[in-house]
Design an enzyme around this catalytic site. Structure first.
Site, PDB file in Angstrom:
ATOM      1  N   GLY A  12       0.815  -1.206   0.000  1.00  0.00           N
ATOM      2  CA  GLY A  12       0.000   0.000   0.000  1.00  0.00           C
ATOM      3  C   GLY A  12       0.852   1.260   0.000  1.00  0.00           C
ATOM      4  N   ASP A  58      -3.672 -12.699   3.565  1.00  0.00           N
ATOM      5  CA  ASP A  58      -4.688 -11.894   4.248  1.00  0.00           C
ATOM      6  C   ASP A  58      -4.472 -12.032   5.754  1.00  0.00           C
ATOM      7  OD1 ASP A  58      -6.935 -10.767   5.365  1.00  0.00           O
ATOM      8  OD2 ASP A  58      -8.371 -11.796   4.065  1.00  0.00           O
ATOM      9  N   SER A  77      -5.031  -2.295   5.889  1.00  0.00           N
ATOM     10  CA  SER A  77      -6.411  -1.819   6.030  1.00  0.00           C
ATOM     11  C   SER A  77      -6.755  -0.945   4.840  1.00  0.00           C
ATOM     12  CB  SER A  77      -6.602  -0.989   7.301  1.00  0.00           C
ATOM     13  OG  SER A  77      -7.927  -0.473   7.369  1.00  0.00           O
ATOM     14  N   LYS A  93     -12.936  -6.602   9.532  1.00  0.00           N
ATOM     15  CA  LYS A  93     -12.177  -7.812   9.844  1.00  0.00           C
ATOM     16  C   LYS A  93     -10.679  -7.540   9.942  1.00  0.00           C
ATOM     17  CE  LYS A  93     -13.246 -11.699   7.784  1.00  0.00           C
ATOM     18  NZ  LYS A  93     -13.621 -12.653   6.701  1.00  0.00           N
ATOM     19  N   ALA A 116      -1.318   0.933  13.190  1.00  0.00           N
ATOM     20  CA  ALA A 116      -1.670   2.177  12.505  1.00  0.00           C
ATOM     21  C   ALA A 116      -3.121   2.520  12.783  1.00  0.00           C
ATOM     22  CB  ALA A 116      -1.440   2.040  11.010  1.00  0.00           C
ATOM     23  N   TYR A 147     -14.909   1.822   9.416  1.00  0.00           N
ATOM     24  CA  TYR A 147     -13.489   2.186   9.500  1.00  0.00           C
ATOM     25  C   TYR A 147     -13.163   2.764  10.879  1.00  0.00           C
ATOM     26  CZ  TYR A 147      -9.010   4.282   8.152  1.00  0.00           C
ATOM     27  OH  TYR A 147      -7.679   4.637   8.078  1.00  0.00           O
TER      28      TYR A 147
END
Length: 329
Positions: A12, A58, A77, A93, A116, A147
């Site tokens: 990411g 995952d 995330s 999750k 984070a 979130y």
């Protein structure tokens, strides 16, 4: 032996920059990502290095990493509304099960873990600027709740592992961050504005544009995260740039930077969109000796040049569709 660090969400935006930083610091880096929102292009330059390895996995499922681990940074995330509104259960999750798995791994390995969290734990704040002692104003059943509450749970279980299992834990609350490797179509203000400018479209501002954000350049953020990980402080710490600006003013800055002819168009404000966002970074200054050093004008220019350098088709690339059955439950 080299110190060894696991970074989840490694492909990411922030995860890839963390991989770069820890490689630079002489660590052996284990990257992990299921590539739902990450992109291997962000870390492909690392694959040739002996000190980097990658697991396509995952973290919401059981995590196994052979060998020793000294540090874990849990950054897996979805982090933009366009993502977590499409995959709300996956978002919950990874914040709950994924964090639990990472904490269990930290306990088993005797590793220090940094998780984070986000300024979203403050919700639509009633306190300004936001200090770490503020508990927030969050709608748990609104569209952003998946979130916000995932991150609030993340903080709670992290502190529980610290107090009950004596795991070494750190919690960073990240405010709006930008820089190279952001996705143009992730729904956040800066890439959205620059993408629209590069495509010759009018810039979309939601509400009347009076809501504020405080943008921190990615290199500054990574420095703050690194210092927090290496510190002895276990409570949450805000890392962000307190230079606050309205979104209307920010859109005008982007128009001036790009030299385009677009105008600003206004759309209805999304539900529970925060009206103000500005970190109080007193703790970061006092405990970590950290403060941002890169101005918004400098950082946005670098980011604009990055977006300009992308292949033409990237400008018109549609947001990723999440169609796998495994991502729906």
């Amino acid at each position: 032996m080299k110190k060894r660090v696991l970074i989840t969400g490694a492909a990411g935006f922030l995860g890839s920059h963390l991989c770069d930083r820890f490689i630079k610091e002489g660590f052996s880096v284990v990257g992990m990502d299921n590539l739902i929102t990450g992109d291997l292009k962000n870390i492909e330059h690392l694959f040739k290095l002996e000190q980097f390895e990658f697991y396509h996995h995952d973290v919401s499922k059981f995590i196994h990493v052979p060998g020793n681990l000294d540090y874990i940074l849990h950054f897996a995330s979805p982090a933009s509304p366009i993502d977590y509104l499409k995959i709300p259960i996956q978002t919950l999750k990874v914040g709950a099960l994924g964090t639990h798995n990472c904490l269990g791994l930290a306990k088993a390995k005797g590793a220090r873990i940094l998780v984070a969290s986000t300024s979203e734990v403050y919700g639509d704040p009633l306190v300004h600027p936001q200090t770490e002692e503020y508990w927030g104003n969050v709608n748990p059943v609104g569209p952003r709740g998946v979130y916000d509450e995932a991150k609030r749970f993340m903080e709670s279980i992290t502190m529980a592992y610290h107090t009950y299992h004596q795991v070494e834990t750190r919690i960073v609350r990240i405010f709006n961050t930008y820089g190279p490797r952001m996705r143009l179509n992730d729904g956040r203000a800066l890439p959205a504005f620059i993408g629209q400018a590069l495509r010759g479209e009018d810039l979309t501002v939601f509400g009347d544009g009076s809501q504020t954000r405080s943008f921190c350049y990615v290199d500054d953020l990574i420095e703050g995260i690194y210092r927090l990980l290496m510190s002895d402080y276990v409570n949450p710490v805000n890392i962000g740039n307190p230079d606050e600006i309205t979104l209307k003013e920010f859109a005008e800055e982007i128009i001036r930077l790009t030299g385009t002819e677009q105008k600003i168009v206004y759309r209805p404000l999304p539900k529970d969109d925060p009206k103000q966002r500005k970190p109080d970074i007193t703790k970061a200054k006092e405990i970590l000796g950290w403060a941002p050093t890169i101005s918004r004008s400098e950082g946005v220019k670098i980011t604009y040049e990055y977006f300009k350098s992308l292949p033409y088709e990237e400008l018109f690339k549609q947001p990723k569709e999440f169609t796998s059955p495994n991502q729906k439950h």
